[in-house]
Scaffold this active site. Structure first.
Site, mmCIF file in Angstrom:
data_model
loop_
_atom_site.group_PDB
_atom_site.id
_atom_site.type_symbol
_atom_site.label_atom_id
_atom_site.label_comp_id
_atom_site.label_asym_id
_atom_site.label_seq_id
_atom_site.Cartn_x
_atom_site.Cartn_y
_atom_site.Cartn_z
ATOM 1 N N THR A 77 40.420 32.278 44.390
ATOM 2 C CA THR A 77 41.410 32.250 45.486
ATOM 3 C C THR A 77 40.756 32.479 46.844
ATOM 4 O O THR A 77 41.262 32.015 47.866
ATOM 5 C CB THR A 77 42.542 33.284 45.261
ATOM 6 O OG1 THR A 77 42.045 34.613 45.364
ATOM 7 C CG2 THR A 77 43.209 33.084 43.911
ATOM 8 N N LEU A 83 44.598 31.957 49.914
ATOM 9 C CA LEU A 83 45.959 31.612 49.477
ATOM 10 C C LEU A 83 45.975 31.792 47.962
ATOM 11 O O LEU A 83 45.798 30.837 47.203
ATOM 12 C CB LEU A 83 46.264 30.176 49.902
ATOM 13 C CG LEU A 83 47.722 29.738 49.961
ATOM 14 C CD1 LEU A 83 48.627 30.803 50.541
ATOM 15 C CD2 LEU A 83 47.827 28.471 50.783
ATOM 16 N N HIS A 84 46.235 33.048 47.542
ATOM 17 C CA HIS A 84 46.026 33.405 46.132
ATOM 18 C C HIS A 84 46.977 32.690 45.160
ATOM 19 O O HIS A 84 46.567 31.921 44.298
ATOM 20 C CB HIS A 84 46.223 34.915 45.946
ATOM 21 C CG HIS A 84 45.392 35.774 46.823
ATOM 22 N ND1 HIS A 84 44.054 35.990 46.618
ATOM 23 C CD2 HIS A 84 45.711 36.494 47.931
ATOM 24 C CE1 HIS A 84 43.583 36.805 47.539
ATOM 25 N NE2 HIS A 84 44.570 37.128 48.355
ATOM 26 N N ASP A 85 48.263 33.050 45.265
ATOM 27 C CA ASP A 85 49.197 32.702 44.190
ATOM 28 C C ASP A 85 49.443 31.204 43.994
ATOM 29 O O ASP A 85 49.676 30.767 42.854
ATOM 30 C CB ASP A 85 50.523 33.447 44.395
ATOM 31 C CG ASP A 85 50.364 34.958 44.241
ATOM 32 O OD1 ASP A 85 49.418 35.373 43.553
ATOM 33 O OD2 ASP A 85 51.181 35.701 44.812
ATOM 34 N N CYS A 140 47.398 29.038 43.733
ATOM 35 C CA CYS A 140 46.364 28.516 42.822
ATOM 36 C C CYS A 140 46.900 28.436 41.387
ATOM 37 O O CYS A 140 46.500 27.555 40.618
ATOM 38 C CB CYS A 140 45.114 29.395 42.868
ATOM 39 S SG CYS A 140 44.200 29.243 44.417
#
Ligand code: BDR
Ligand code: CA
Length: 330
Positions: A211, A257-259, A261
């Site tokens: 991420t 932009l973690h989630d 992914c």
């Protein structure tokens, strides 16, 4: 994926049926929008958990995003308001007081589902065909651990668990070794990994290692802004708010932009690369609590229980995100 190119372990229909367990959070919100805009996915429900901010805010934020996407028919349920055995740790420093600071979104008109999120997860696993439902987790794993505790016999019916969490080579983001989602409820994370392994359910983990490559950047934000819809304006306002904290922390142009992914993995696994390795969660040590201990080099004989993603084609990811956000006209 070069080393393992199957996106899930068991056969499943199209579109792929998913439950999104989440603690919005701007990056959770963008993940929800990406999922709701994607015809490859059938979002059966959204379950909120305490995490980035307390539960009354995460469930409300989930309903705000559902309304923004124009998808009132997708149910939102509230789940656990605290981790299994620990006091809740929140992340207002990153996400703001509301958890969704940035855009000025209206109070949601559509109500919360009456059921408890854990009961919804259990009921859905029971009612849907075996191998049909994928669990997408974007926050601490409390709701999922509670569902598995309530109905252990249903775990084997899950198609796949795809989780944002952990980190190995990149270290942690909340302690030197722990990532936020795992740190908040390490016992839940360990219980979910153990139950999934015992039941033969594939687990895919999108850790900080990947991420942190999916960074918002001026040109990427500009392309989202150019869409010119209320949804894209809200996305840009969320991302510009959330990236400030990480830009200052990491000295980068843009923030991770973690989630989203997790959702991108379901739609386009070919833009990711990783390995199936052993991952265990540290639950005992004060110093390294919540660490994902990743046996990347296979130096133990512990079972390979997680598909641990390590890299992403970030340009392809942002192209996908931009194209999908443009589909939401709201
Ligand atoms: C994770 O923690 C939260 O702050 C984000 O929403 C993401 O799920 C990143 O460590
Ligand atoms: Ca999250």
């Amino acid at each position: 994926m070069a080393q393992d190119d199957s996106p899930g372990g068991t056969p499943g229909g199209f579109p792929r049926k998913i439950i999104i367990d989440t603690d919005p959070g701007q990056d959770d919100a963008v993940a929800l929008l990406l999922a709701l805009a994607s015809p490859e996915l059938d979002v059966l429900g959204i379950t909120a958990v305490a995490g980035n901010v307390p539960l009354p805010l995460t469930e409300k934020n989930a309903r705000k995003i559902r309304a923004l996407a124009g998808r009132a028919e997708v149910p939102v349920y509230a789940g656990a308001d605290r981790p299994l055995r620990r006091a809740l740790v929140t992340a207002e420093a990153v996400h703001g007081r509301t958890g969704l600071d940035g855009p000025d979104l209206p109070e949601p008109a559509d109500p919360l589902g009456q059921e408890h999120a854990v009961d919804f997860i259990v009921g859905t696993l029971r009612d849907q065909p075996a191998g049909a439902v994928t669990l997408c987790t974007l926050g601490p794993l409390t709701n999922i651990a509670l569902a598995f505790e309530q109905a252990p016999e249903l775990v084997s019916r899950i198609r796949e668990i795809v989780a944002m969490g952990g980190g190995a080579f990149e270290g942690g983001n909340t302690t030197p070794v722990a990532e936020f989602n795992i740190l908040v409820d390490p016992e839940a994370a360990q219980a979910v990994l153990a139950a999934a392994h015992d039941a033969g359910v594939p687990v895919t983990m999108l850790p900080l290692d990947v991420t942190h490559q999916a960074r918002t950047r001026g040109d990427r934000i500009a392309r989202l802004r150019d869409i010119g819809t209320p949804v894209s304006a809200a996305v840009v306002a969320m991302l510009e708010f959330a990236e400030r904290f990480d830009e200052a922390k990491y000295g980068t142009d843009g923030g991770p932009l973690h989630d989203p992914c997790v959702i991108a993995w379901l739609i386009a696994p070919e833009i990711f690369d990783g390995r199936v390795v052993n991952v265990e969660i540290e639950t005992g040590s004060e110093l390294t609590l919540g660490q994902t201990v990743v046996d990347w080099w296979g130096v133990t004989s512990r079972p390979r229980n997680v598909r641990f993603i390590r890299s992403i084609d970030a340009d392809a990811f942002f192209a996908l995100l931009t194209e999908r956000i443009a589909r939401l006209s709201g």
